[in-house]
Design an enzyme around this catalytic site. Structure first.
Site, PDB file in Angstrom:
ATOM      1  CG  ASN A 113      -1.943  -1.159   1.116  1.00 34.04           C
ATOM      2  OD1 ASN A 113      -2.021  -1.838   0.080  1.00 34.04           O
ATOM      3  ND2 ASN A 113      -2.687  -1.394   2.187  1.00 34.04           N
ATOM      4  CG  HIS A 161     -21.350  35.930 -30.583  1.00 33.49           C
ATOM      5  ND1 HIS A 161     -22.110  35.450 -29.544  1.00 33.49           N
ATOM      6  CD2 HIS A 161     -20.921  37.157 -30.201  1.00 33.49           C
ATOM      7  CE1 HIS A 161     -22.155  36.360 -28.577  1.00 33.49           C
ATOM      8  NE2 HIS A 161     -21.433  37.402 -28.944  1.00 33.49           N
ATOM      9  CB  SER A 282     -10.503  11.534 -48.923  1.00 30.80           C
ATOM     10  OG  SER A 282     -11.543  10.667 -49.325  1.00 30.80           O
ATOM     11  CG  ASN A 290      -9.680  15.200 -44.772  1.00 25.00           C
ATOM     12  OD1 ASN A 290     -10.265  16.116 -45.354  1.00 25.00           O
ATOM     13  ND2 ASN A 290      -9.895  13.922 -45.042  1.00 25.00           N
ATOM     14  CD  GLU A 295     -10.631  16.594 -38.670  1.00 20.94           C
ATOM     15  OE1 GLU A 295     -11.370  15.602 -38.537  1.00 20.94           O
ATOM     16  OE2 GLU A 295     -10.287  17.037 -39.778  1.00 20.94           O
ATOM     17  CE  LYS A 330      -0.980   1.052  -9.701  1.00 17.92           C
ATOM     18  NZ  LYS A 330      -2.273   1.304  -9.020  1.00 17.92           N
TER      19      LYS A 330
HETATM   20  N1  ARG Z   1      -1.620  -3.514  -7.493  1.00 17.96           N
HETATM   21  C1  ARG Z   1      -2.021  -2.796  -6.329  1.00 17.96           C
HETATM   22  C2  ARG Z   1      -2.455  -1.373  -6.708  1.00 17.96           C
HETATM   23  O1  ARG Z   1      -2.142  -0.984  -7.764  1.00 17.96           O
HETATM   24  C3  ARG Z   1      -0.885  -2.712  -5.372  1.00 17.96           C
HETATM   25  C4  ARG Z   1      -1.322  -2.590  -3.962  1.00 17.96           C
HETATM   26  C5  ARG Z   1      -1.972  -3.834  -3.521  1.00 17.96           C
HETATM   27  N2  ARG Z   1      -2.342  -3.744  -2.147  1.00 17.96           N
HETATM   28  C6  ARG Z   1      -3.222  -4.575  -1.592  1.00 17.96           C
HETATM   29  N3  ARG Z   1      -3.492  -4.412  -0.361  1.00 17.96           N
HETATM   30  N4  ARG Z   1      -3.809  -5.505  -2.307  1.00 17.96           N
HETATM   31  O2  ARG Z   1      -3.087  -0.670  -5.975  1.00 17.96           O
END
Ligand code: ARG
Length: 463
Positions: A113, A161, A282, A290, A295, A330
């Site tokens: 953690n 506008h 195209s 284009n 875009e 992530k």
């Molecule tokens: N893969 C987990 C994450 O990205 C890592 C931490 C996992 N911790 C746990 N208590 N399962 O958060």
């Protein structure tokens, strides 16, 4: 105990369900954190040794194992195992393979953690610094384009506008985006300053009974300080939200720039010609060219904003402290950082290659009664209330519209019929090249002002 057990196998009777294991795994994306994960582990191991929590020799063999793993990863030789769930378990398991049971001591006084919270902060810190360099480059491009086009003759209609409003210098338009990009960089700097503190040592959520030195690990990892509350350290992702909001705003500003370019490069406007290298054709219409790149920069603002919303939604209902939901932080971060970075780079590469069509721009700038406000201003300077002046010029425009004429075709005699105060000077103000000089208040588009603004901006970007 029979088959190969997971790390926490001691407590479990059954082996994991395959589908559950697949769903639980984050390796496919958190591999990207491998190098910062090793960096954090090396510092953690050094601290454990310094504090005599492990011996110097144990610290040394963990360190040498981690260095070996780093080489394996960098050279692509590392064998990643999906069943080991994530980047942390893959590295730990390989460490134990390489250095033996002592490898298992690395995780003393640490949890995944605080480990993952540390990894993400380290990674983001590096990415945001890289992003700042790219934004700086784009800001330089905007300033050098502003400089290149700094002439009263390079003028286009300014719009409100999306109706022609008043003429503006092309340089002034470039500098408007320079200002936005400067603030975008500022938001990322703010975020960097706030995220740069260390969660390491918060362990699972409460801190630890081992005599760890959090000041040391924080310093060694380049953090300003250890985070002050262990619960906060493992569960907060507002640093990620802050980064994503700064990136989303940045992408939205790029999107507006892209939109202006798309419009200006259309045949309807005809102000700019896109470089071939940043356009596509195209598959069916041979004549087409284009603005795909612009875009896409505009379009990708949808997904970047989506990443912010993703993380905000993940975090909003979470009880303290760590929950597996946080693993979902992530991908939105990775995707938003990559997308924004590419967009900034592409914009910097594309802008200098646009060809601006001065005649078309100038013609558009003086038509459509863009200089009507000049006449009203003139009357106001001569003593009329602006409201009355507005009314007088409104009548002129109405008459010209019905006879299909432009403002610049008016003669002095005609003007005088609308108001006695009109003179030769008023007539001058209906000519684009003299009119543009009147907008000389601070921040305005008069060439003298824009020249000052270009000089100031050049200094800011160190040119
Ligand atoms: N893969 C987990 C994450 O990205 C890592 C931490 C996992 N911790 C746990 N208590 N399962 O958060």
């Amino acid at each position: 105990m029979s088959k190969k057990q997971a790390t926490w196998g001691g407590r479990f009777n059954e082996t994991p369900d395959k589908l559950a294991q697949e769903f639980n795994a984050s390796l496919s994306f958190d591999r990207r954190l491998a190098l910062v994960d090793i960096e954090g582990s090396m510092v953690h191991a050094a601290m454990l040794a310094k504090q005599n929590i492990i011996t110097t020799e144990e610290g040394e063999s963990i360190r040498s194992g981690l260095l070996k793993i780093r080489d394996e990863i960098v050279s692509g030789k590392f064998v990643w195992k999906q069943e080991l769930e994530d980047v942390h378990m893959n590295i730990e398991s390989r460490l134990i393979e390489l250095v033996g049971a002592v490898g298992g001591k690395l995780h003393t006084a640490r949890s995944r953690n605080d480990q993952i919270a540390t990894d993400v902060r380290l990674w983001l810190r590096g990415e945001l610094s890289g992003l700042l360099a790219e934004i700086k480059q784009l800001r330089k491009v905007l300033v050098s384009e502003a400089h290149k086009h700094l002439e009263p003759a390079a003028v286009l209609p300014g719009y409100t506008h999306l109706q022609r409003a008043m003429p503006v210098l092309l340089s002034h338009w470039f500098l408007a985006y320079y200002e936005m990009l400067t603030r975008d960089a500022g938001r990322i700097e703010d975020c960097l300053n706030r995220l740069n503190e260390s969660p390491l040592g918060a362990a699972a959520l409460t801190g630890t009974g081992f005599p760890i030195d959090r000041e040391m690990t924080a310093k060694a990892l380049g953090f300003e300080r250890p985070m002050r509350n262990s619960l906060d350290a493992v569960s907060s992702r507002d640093f990620g939200l802050e980064a994503l909001s700064a990136i989303a705003i940045g992408q939205i500003n790029l999107s507006r720039l892209a939109e202006d370019i798309i419009l200006y490069a259309s045949s309807e406007f005809g102000f700019a010609v896109l470089p071939d290298a940043f356009s596509t054709g195209s598959s069916i219409m041979p004549q087409k060219k284009n603005a795909d790149i612009a875009e896409l920069i505009r379009g990708k603002s949808g997904r970047v904003l989506g990443s912010f919303v993703t993380l905000a939604t993940v975090v909003k209902g979470l009880p303290l402290t760590y929950n597996k939901d946080l693993q979902e932080d992530k991908e939105p971060l990775f995707d938003a950082v990559d997308t924004y970075r590419m967009s900034v780079k592409l914009m910097a590469a594309m802008l200098p290659q646009l060809k601006w069509n001065r005649e078309v721009m100038a013609k558009a700038a003086e038509s459509g009664y863009s200089l009507a406000t000049e006449l009203a201003d003139y009357l106001a300077v001569k003593g009329l209330s602006f409201r009355e002046a507005h009314h007088v010029v409104g009548a002129i425009v109405r008459d010209l519209v019905s006879s299909g004429r432009e403002l610049s075709t008016l003669s002095l005699e005609e003007l005088k019929k609308y108001h006695v105060l009109f003179s030769e000077e008023a007539l001058e103000r209906t000519k684009l090249q003299s009119a543009i000089h009147y907008r000389n208040s601070l921040g305005g588009t008069a060439p003298e002002r824009v020249e000052q603004a270009v000089a100031a901006a050049k200094q800011e970007v160190g040119e």
